[in-house]
Design a protein around this motif. Sequence first.
Motif, PDB file in Angstrom:
ATOM      1  N   ASP A   1       0.826  -1.202   0.000  1.00  0.00           N
ATOM      2  CA  ASP A   1       0.000   0.000   0.000  1.00  0.00           C
ATOM      3  C   ASP A   1       0.867   1.262   0.000  1.00  0.00           C
ATOM      4  O   ASP A   1       2.098   1.175   0.006  1.00  0.00           O
ATOM      5  CB  ASP A   1      -1.006  -0.009   1.150  1.00  0.00           C
ATOM      6  CG  ASP A   1      -0.388   0.136   2.528  1.00  0.00           C
ATOM      7  OD1 ASP A   1       0.830   0.432   2.655  1.00  0.00           O
ATOM      8  OD2 ASP A   1      -1.124  -0.040   3.515  1.00  0.00           O
TER       9      ASP A   1
ATOM     10  N   LYS B   1       0.059  -5.636   1.540  1.00  0.00           N
ATOM     11  CA  LYS B   1      -1.391  -5.817   1.656  1.00  0.00           C
ATOM     12  C   LYS B   1      -1.870  -7.089   0.986  1.00  0.00           C
ATOM     13  O   LYS B   1      -2.802  -7.724   1.450  1.00  0.00           O
ATOM     14  CB  LYS B   1      -2.141  -4.607   1.069  1.00  0.00           C
ATOM     15  CG  LYS B   1      -2.044  -3.392   1.933  1.00  0.00           C
ATOM     16  CD  LYS B   1      -2.647  -3.678   3.285  1.00  0.00           C
ATOM     17  CE  LYS B   1      -2.701  -2.477   4.170  1.00  0.00           C
ATOM     18  NZ  LYS B   1      -3.215  -2.754   5.484  1.00  0.00           N
ATOM     19  N   VAL B   2      -1.283  -7.448  -0.144  1.00  0.00           N
ATOM     20  CA  VAL B   2      -1.659  -8.666  -0.865  1.00  0.00           C
ATOM     21  C   VAL B   2      -0.368  -9.416  -1.146  1.00  0.00           C
ATOM     22  O   VAL B   2       0.532  -8.893  -1.795  1.00  0.00           O
ATOM     23  CB  VAL B   2      -2.381  -8.337  -2.196  1.00  0.00           C
ATOM     24  CG1 VAL B   2      -2.731  -9.604  -2.947  1.00  0.00           C
ATOM     25  CG2 VAL B   2      -3.624  -7.497  -1.941  1.00  0.00           C
TER      26      VAL B   2
ATOM     27  N   THR C   1      -0.984 -12.832  -5.628  1.00  0.00           N
ATOM     28  CA  THR C   1      -1.924 -12.534  -6.693  1.00  0.00           C
ATOM     29  C   THR C   1      -1.178 -12.655  -8.010  1.00  0.00           C
ATOM     30  O   THR C   1       0.025 -12.924  -8.030  1.00  0.00           O
ATOM     31  CB  THR C   1      -2.565 -11.138  -6.518  1.00  0.00           C
ATOM     32  OG1 THR C   1      -3.634 -11.004  -7.440  1.00  0.00           O
ATOM     33  CG2 THR C   1      -1.563 -10.027  -6.704  1.00  0.00           C
TER      34      THR C   1
ATOM     35  N   GLN D   1      -7.797  -5.877 -14.798  1.00  0.00           N
ATOM     36  CA  GLN D   1      -7.538  -5.378 -13.454  1.00  0.00           C
ATOM     37  C   GLN D   1      -7.409  -3.860 -13.391  1.00  0.00           C
ATOM     38  O   GLN D   1      -7.119  -3.305 -12.342  1.00  0.00           O
ATOM     39  CB  GLN D   1      -6.264  -6.033 -12.906  1.00  0.00           C
ATOM     40  CG  GLN D   1      -6.402  -7.539 -12.765  1.00  0.00           C
ATOM     41  CD  GLN D   1      -5.062  -8.192 -12.487  1.00  0.00           C
ATOM     42  OE1 GLN D   1      -4.075  -7.901 -13.136  1.00  0.00           O
ATOM     43  NE2 GLN D   1      -5.043  -9.086 -11.510  1.00  0.00           N
TER      44      GLN D   1
ATOM     45  N   GLY E   1      -9.558  -1.356 -13.379  1.00  0.00           N
ATOM     46  CA  GLY E   1     -10.421  -0.698 -12.397  1.00  0.00           C
ATOM     47  C   GLY E   1      -9.933  -0.913 -10.977  1.00  0.00           C
ATOM     48  O   GLY E   1      -9.915   0.015 -10.159  1.00  0.00           O
ATOM     49  N   TYR E   2      -9.519  -2.115 -10.665  1.00  0.00           N
ATOM     50  CA  TYR E   2      -9.019  -2.471  -9.334  1.00  0.00           C
ATOM     51  C   TYR E   2      -7.793  -1.628  -8.986  1.00  0.00           C
ATOM     52  O   TYR E   2      -7.727  -1.005  -7.928  1.00  0.00           O
ATOM     53  CB  TYR E   2      -8.695  -3.966  -9.306  1.00  0.00           C
ATOM     54  CG  TYR E   2      -8.008  -4.446  -8.063  1.00  0.00           C
ATOM     55  CD1 TYR E   2      -8.692  -4.559  -6.858  1.00  0.00           C
ATOM     56  CD2 TYR E   2      -6.657  -4.812  -8.093  1.00  0.00           C
ATOM     57  CE1 TYR E   2      -8.057  -5.013  -5.711  1.00  0.00           C
ATOM     58  CE2 TYR E   2      -6.022  -5.269  -6.955  1.00  0.00           C
ATOM     59  CZ  TYR E   2      -6.721  -5.363  -5.776  1.00  0.00           C
ATOM     60  OH  TYR E   2      -6.096  -5.807  -4.643  1.00  0.00           O
ATOM     61  N   PHE E   3      -6.814  -1.584  -9.900  1.00  0.00           N
ATOM     62  CA  PHE E   3      -5.592  -0.841  -9.628  1.00  0.00           C
ATOM     63  C   PHE E   3      -5.825   0.665  -9.646  1.00  0.00           C
ATOM     64  O   PHE E   3      -5.197   1.406  -8.884  1.00  0.00           O
ATOM     65  CB  PHE E   3      -4.481  -1.242 -10.600  1.00  0.00           C
ATOM     66  CG  PHE E   3      -3.888  -2.595 -10.286  1.00  0.00           C
ATOM     67  CD1 PHE E   3      -3.349  -2.867  -9.044  1.00  0.00           C
ATOM     68  CD2 PHE E   3      -3.871  -3.593 -11.240  1.00  0.00           C
ATOM     69  CE1 PHE E   3      -2.801  -4.103  -8.744  1.00  0.00           C
ATOM     70  CE2 PHE E   3      -3.330  -4.832 -10.961  1.00  0.00           C
ATOM     71  CZ  PHE E   3      -2.789  -5.093  -9.707  1.00  0.00           C
ATOM     72  N   THR E   4      -6.719   1.141 -10.479  1.00  0.00           N
ATOM     73  CA  THR E   4      -7.046   2.570 -10.506  1.00  0.00           C
ATOM     74  C   THR E   4      -7.632   2.992  -9.161  1.00  0.00           C
ATOM     75  O   THR E   4      -7.248   4.024  -8.596  1.00  0.00           O
ATOM     76  CB  THR E   4      -8.037   2.888 -11.645  1.00  0.00           C
ATOM     77  OG1 THR E   4      -7.419   2.551 -12.889  1.00  0.00           O
ATOM     78  CG2 THR E   4      -8.424   4.350 -11.656  1.00  0.00           C
ATOM     79  N   LYS E   5      -8.541   2.191  -8.640  1.00  0.00           N
ATOM     80  CA  LYS E   5      -9.161   2.499  -7.344  1.00  0.00           C
ATOM     81  C   LYS E   5      -8.103   2.528  -6.243  1.00  0.00           C
ATOM     82  O   LYS E   5      -8.099   3.420  -5.402  1.00  0.00           O
ATOM     83  CB  LYS E   5     -10.239   1.460  -7.032  1.00  0.00           C
ATOM     84  CG  LYS E   5     -10.984   1.723  -5.757  1.00  0.00           C
ATOM     85  CD  LYS E   5     -12.066   0.689  -5.527  1.00  0.00           C
ATOM     86  CE  LYS E   5     -12.763   0.940  -4.202  1.00  0.00           C
ATOM     87  NZ  LYS E   5     -13.779  -0.064  -3.926  1.00  0.00           N
ATOM     88  N   MET E   6      -7.191   1.558  -6.250  1.00  0.00           N
ATOM     89  CA  MET E   6      -6.121   1.532  -5.254  1.00  0.00           C
ATOM     90  C   MET E   6      -5.238   2.772  -5.364  1.00  0.00           C
ATOM     91  O   MET E   6      -4.896   3.397  -4.366  1.00  0.00           O
ATOM     92  CB  MET E   6      -5.259   0.288  -5.433  1.00  0.00           C
ATOM     93  CG  MET E   6      -5.898  -1.001  -4.985  1.00  0.00           C
ATOM     94  SD  MET E   6      -4.789  -2.390  -5.222  1.00  0.00           S
ATOM     95  CE  MET E   6      -3.625  -2.098  -3.923  1.00  0.00           C
TER      96      MET E   6
ATOM     97  N   SER F   1      -6.844   5.994  -4.062  1.00  0.00           N
ATOM     98  CA  SER F   1      -7.227   6.048  -2.646  1.00  0.00           C
ATOM     99  C   SER F   1      -6.156   6.800  -1.843  1.00  0.00           C
ATOM    100  O   SER F   1      -4.984   6.786  -2.182  1.00  0.00           O
ATOM    101  CB  SER F   1      -7.413   4.634  -2.089  1.00  0.00           C
ATOM    102  OG  SER F   1      -6.181   3.962  -2.050  1.00  0.00           O
TER     103      SER F   1
END
Length: 182
Positions: free
Chosen positions: A152, A158-159, A162, A169, A171-176, A179
């Motif tokens: 993070d 954090k993960v 994966t 992916q 959208g997932y990485f954009t959101k991360m 943030s």
Amino acid sequence: MLVISLALSSIFSFSFTDKIHTLKSGETSLILKAEKDTNSIFLADMTGKKLTFDDIKKRHAGKILVVDFWASWCGPCREIMPESTKLVEALKGKDIVFVYLSIDDNVEKWKKANEQEKLTDYTENYLILDYRSSRFLKEQKLTFIPRAMIFDKAGRLKVSQTIVDGMGQLGYFTKMADSPVK
């Protein structure tokens, strides 16, 4: 108090140099920061310059780090590499950095694979010099590839397991990346 004592004794059984921080105020839990061990990952870039994974984390403080483990001899790793590089391109300008770490034993094969995968100009591309002996990689049981880890914006793991396989992916990485640091 007993819980804190037990937590402290288990924390200090690792090493006296482990860094500790408390969670949100009022919580009694203690955790080890992931960077305590990432300094045990020794790397070399394409020019042979040596550094540690902590050096990379410091350089990209405040950004998400997606660490993609691969090797020249790993068919599945190489198969998903073109989609992964498209994802990297799509996320340029975001608070996210992709780091490619190879577990190759042979420097020449690693360099040749870098050329074939068009990674020679990508600055966050390294050969792990100690993947069999790194304490952090042993603790994370790096026994298969392809595999990725995500740190993070505060540098915490954090993960731990994966796969980065491409544009699905985004959208997932954009959101991360968008943030705030927590």
